[in-house]
Design a protein around this motif. Structure first.
Motif, short mmCIF file in Angstrom:
data_model
loop_
_atom_site.label_atom_id
_atom_site.label_comp_id
_atom_site.label_asym_id
_atom_site.label_seq_id
_atom_site.Cartn_x
_atom_site.Cartn_y
_atom_site.Cartn_z
N VAL A 25 34.36 4.79 42.05
CA VAL A 25 35.48 5.80 41.85
C VAL A 25 36.79 5.12 42.16
O VAL A 25 37.83 5.27 41.24
N ILE A 26 36.77 4.13 43.16
CA ILE A 26 38.17 3.41 43.34
C ILE A 26 38.49 2.68 42.08
O ILE A 26 39.54 2.48 41.83
N ILE A 27 37.50 1.89 41.48
CA ILE A 27 37.82 1.15 40.35
C ILE A 27 38.45 2.08 39.16
O ILE A 27 39.40 1.80 38.45
N VAL A 28 37.40 3.24 39.01
CA VAL A 28 38.11 4.15 38.01
C VAL A 28 39.58 4.65 38.26
O VAL A 28 40.47 4.62 37.44
N VAL A 29 39.76 4.96 39.54
CA VAL A 29 41.14 5.34 40.11
C VAL A 29 42.28 4.17 39.75
O VAL A 29 43.37 4.65 39.03
N LEU A 30 41.70 2.77 39.84
CA LEU A 30 42.81 1.86 39.63
C LEU A 30 43.12 1.76 38.27
O LEU A 30 44.15 1.55 37.90
N VAL A 31 42.07 1.83 37.18
CA VAL A 31 42.50 1.51 35.93
C VAL A 31 43.06 2.80 35.18
O VAL A 31 43.57 2.43 34.10
N CYS A 32 42.86 3.98 35.90
CA CYS A 32 43.59 5.00 35.12
C CYS A 32 44.81 5.37 35.78
O CYS A 32 45.93 6.15 35.12
N PHE A 33 45.13 5.05 37.05
CA PHE A 33 46.10 5.46 38.00
C PHE A 33 47.59 4.91 37.26
O PHE A 33 48.45 5.65 37.02
N ALA A 79 34.29 2.52 35.01
CA ALA A 79 33.14 2.82 35.60
C ALA A 79 31.84 2.01 35.38
O ALA A 79 31.31 1.56 36.27
N THR A 80 31.84 1.49 33.99
CA THR A 80 30.94 0.70 33.45
C THR A 80 30.89 -0.60 34.13
O THR A 80 29.85 -1.11 34.28
N ILE A 81 32.03 -1.26 33.94
CA ILE A 81 32.13 -2.85 34.39
C ILE A 81 31.73 -2.82 36.00
O ILE A 81 31.41 -3.58 36.56
N ALA A 82 32.24 -1.74 36.70
CA ALA A 82 31.92 -1.73 38.11
C ALA A 82 30.46 -1.51 38.31
O ALA A 82 29.85 -2.22 39.24
N GLU A 83 29.85 -0.75 37.59
CA GLU A 83 28.14 -0.75 37.55
C GLU A 83 27.49 -2.04 37.04
O GLU A 83 26.61 -2.46 37.62
N GLY A 140 29.83 -1.22 49.65
CA GLY A 140 28.45 -0.94 49.23
C GLY A 140 28.21 -0.85 47.71
O GLY A 140 29.27 -0.70 46.97
N PHE A 141 27.01 -0.50 47.30
CA PHE A 141 26.62 -0.08 45.94
C PHE A 141 26.60 1.54 45.79
O PHE A 141 26.15 1.78 44.53
N GLY A 142 27.28 2.25 46.49
CA GLY A 142 27.17 3.69 46.15
C GLY A 142 28.35 4.01 45.38
O GLY A 142 28.90 3.27 44.44
N LEU A 143 28.90 5.34 45.35
CA LEU A 143 29.59 6.05 44.61
C LEU A 143 31.12 5.48 44.80
O LEU A 143 32.02 5.40 44.01
N MET A 144 31.47 5.23 46.01
CA MET A 144 33.09 4.83 46.30
C MET A 144 33.53 3.92 45.56
O MET A 144 34.78 4.13 44.85
N PRO A 145 33.00 2.70 45.82
CA PRO A 145 33.69 1.64 44.65
C PRO A 145 33.76 1.89 43.36
O PRO A 145 34.82 1.20 42.81
N ALA A 189 39.01 -7.12 38.65
CA ALA A 189 39.24 -8.34 39.69
C ALA A 189 38.84 -8.08 41.02
O ALA A 189 38.32 -8.79 41.78
N PHE A 190 39.05 -6.80 41.48
CA PHE A 190 38.97 -6.34 42.54
C PHE A 190 37.73 -5.59 42.91
O PHE A 190 37.31 -5.14 43.99
N ALA A 191 36.85 -5.45 41.80
CA ALA A 191 35.58 -4.84 41.72
C ALA A 191 34.56 -5.41 42.83
O ALA A 191 34.00 -4.68 43.73
N PRO A 192 34.35 -6.84 42.98
CA PRO A 192 33.53 -7.57 43.77
C PRO A 192 33.78 -7.18 45.25
O PRO A 192 33.12 -7.09 46.17
N LEU A 193 35.30 -7.18 45.57
CA LEU A 193 35.83 -6.99 46.83
C LEU A 193 35.32 -5.44 47.41
O LEU A 193 34.81 -5.23 48.39
N PHE A 194 35.86 -4.46 46.45
CA PHE A 194 35.39 -3.24 46.76
C PHE A 194 33.77 -2.99 47.16
O PHE A 194 33.57 -2.14 47.87
#
Length: 259
Positions: free
Chosen positions: A126-134, A194-198, A119-124, A109-114
């Motif tokens: 990676v942040i989503i992957v960090v959140l789901v793995c952390f 990563a896939t859902i963020a993409e 933007g559409f680059g690498l950072m958002p 649910a945070f993905a659209p915010l990030f």
């Protein structure tokens, strides 16, 4: 010798299962008259995917970078916070309930915010992957480091061992089996995040590729993308499992797997 024969037999059983599965899939398409635009045959997926192989390899590399970076960051942060919370009563009363409450929230649910922030680059991604793995890592680490009895550590310290030596000799090895539960669960989640963020917002990556070809009514290419995504997920999970076998070969779970 007996273990080797058993390993060969189980390997052949696995190969036969997959061969049977794909043969059934291949011949059930004409048998049941299934339209190719709904479910293409494996041979068609291989043929069309081979023609788009360069793009698939490139997008796999993009998703792999997002996945591995996010997983490593989550591993470092998760272990660090897990150890800190385990040894601090203040953090157990504050951060631990906070982490549990955040774990209950769907991180996607945070993905659209990030994406709107970064933007559409690498950072958002990676942040989503960090959140789901952390959270699987930190919660299992807390459980692992709190499971060892204080009597054992106090006994070891009474022999003259320092707290640091006690941690690396007693606490860390005892906690690793439970920690690897979190590591493996996070490895499963990494490619998903990563896939859902993409899917939500990206201009490259396997999630982006699958979304585009599906919109163009190309299920053959979508299945090719899913195959590459599956291989990526299995690679991450396989690496974590290999590290588990290397680091805790003495644990009962490893002995049962190797039987």
């Amino acid at each position: 010798m007996k273990k080797f024969i058993k390993w060969i037999f189980s390997g052949w059983m696995l190969i036969l299962f997959f061969v049977g599965f794909f043969l059934f899939w291949e011949y059930s398409i004409p048998l049941f008259d299934i339209p190719r635009y709904i479910l293409p045959a494996p041979s068609e997926i291989v043929l069309k995917g081979s023609a788009d192989l360069d793009k698939l390899i490139y997008y796999t590399g993009v998703t792999a970078l997002e996945t591995v970076l996010g997983y490593i960051i989550a591993l470092i942060l998760g272990l660090g916070f897990g150890i800190a919370i385990s040894f601090s009563s203040i953090l157990r009363r504050t951060l631990y309930p906070f982490f549990v409450s955040i774990e209950m929230t769907p991180k996607i649910a945070f993905a659209p915010l990030f994406i709107s922030w970064f933007g559409f680059g690498l950072m958002p991604k990676v942040i989503i992957v960090v959140l789901v793995c952390f959270f699987p890592i930190v919660l299992n680490a807390i459980l692992a480091f709190n499971s060892l009895s204080n009597e054992l550590t106090l006994f070891y310290q009474s022999t003259g061992a320092s707290r640091l030596k006690t941690f690396f000799t007693i606490r860390l090895p005892a906690a690793l089996p439970q920690c690897f539960v979190g590591f493996k669960y996070a490895a499963i989640n990494a490619t998903v995040g990563a896939t859902i963020a993409e899917f939500i917002g990206s201009d490259k990556g396997l999630g982006f590729y699958i979304s585009i070809v599906t919109g163009n009514m190309r299920p053959d290419l979508a299945f090719a993308g899913i195959f590459f995504l599956t291989c990526l997920g299995l690679s991450v999970f396989g690496f974590v499992t290999m590290m588990e076998k290397i680091l805790i070969p003495w644990h009962i779970s490893m002995k049962r797997i190797n039987k």
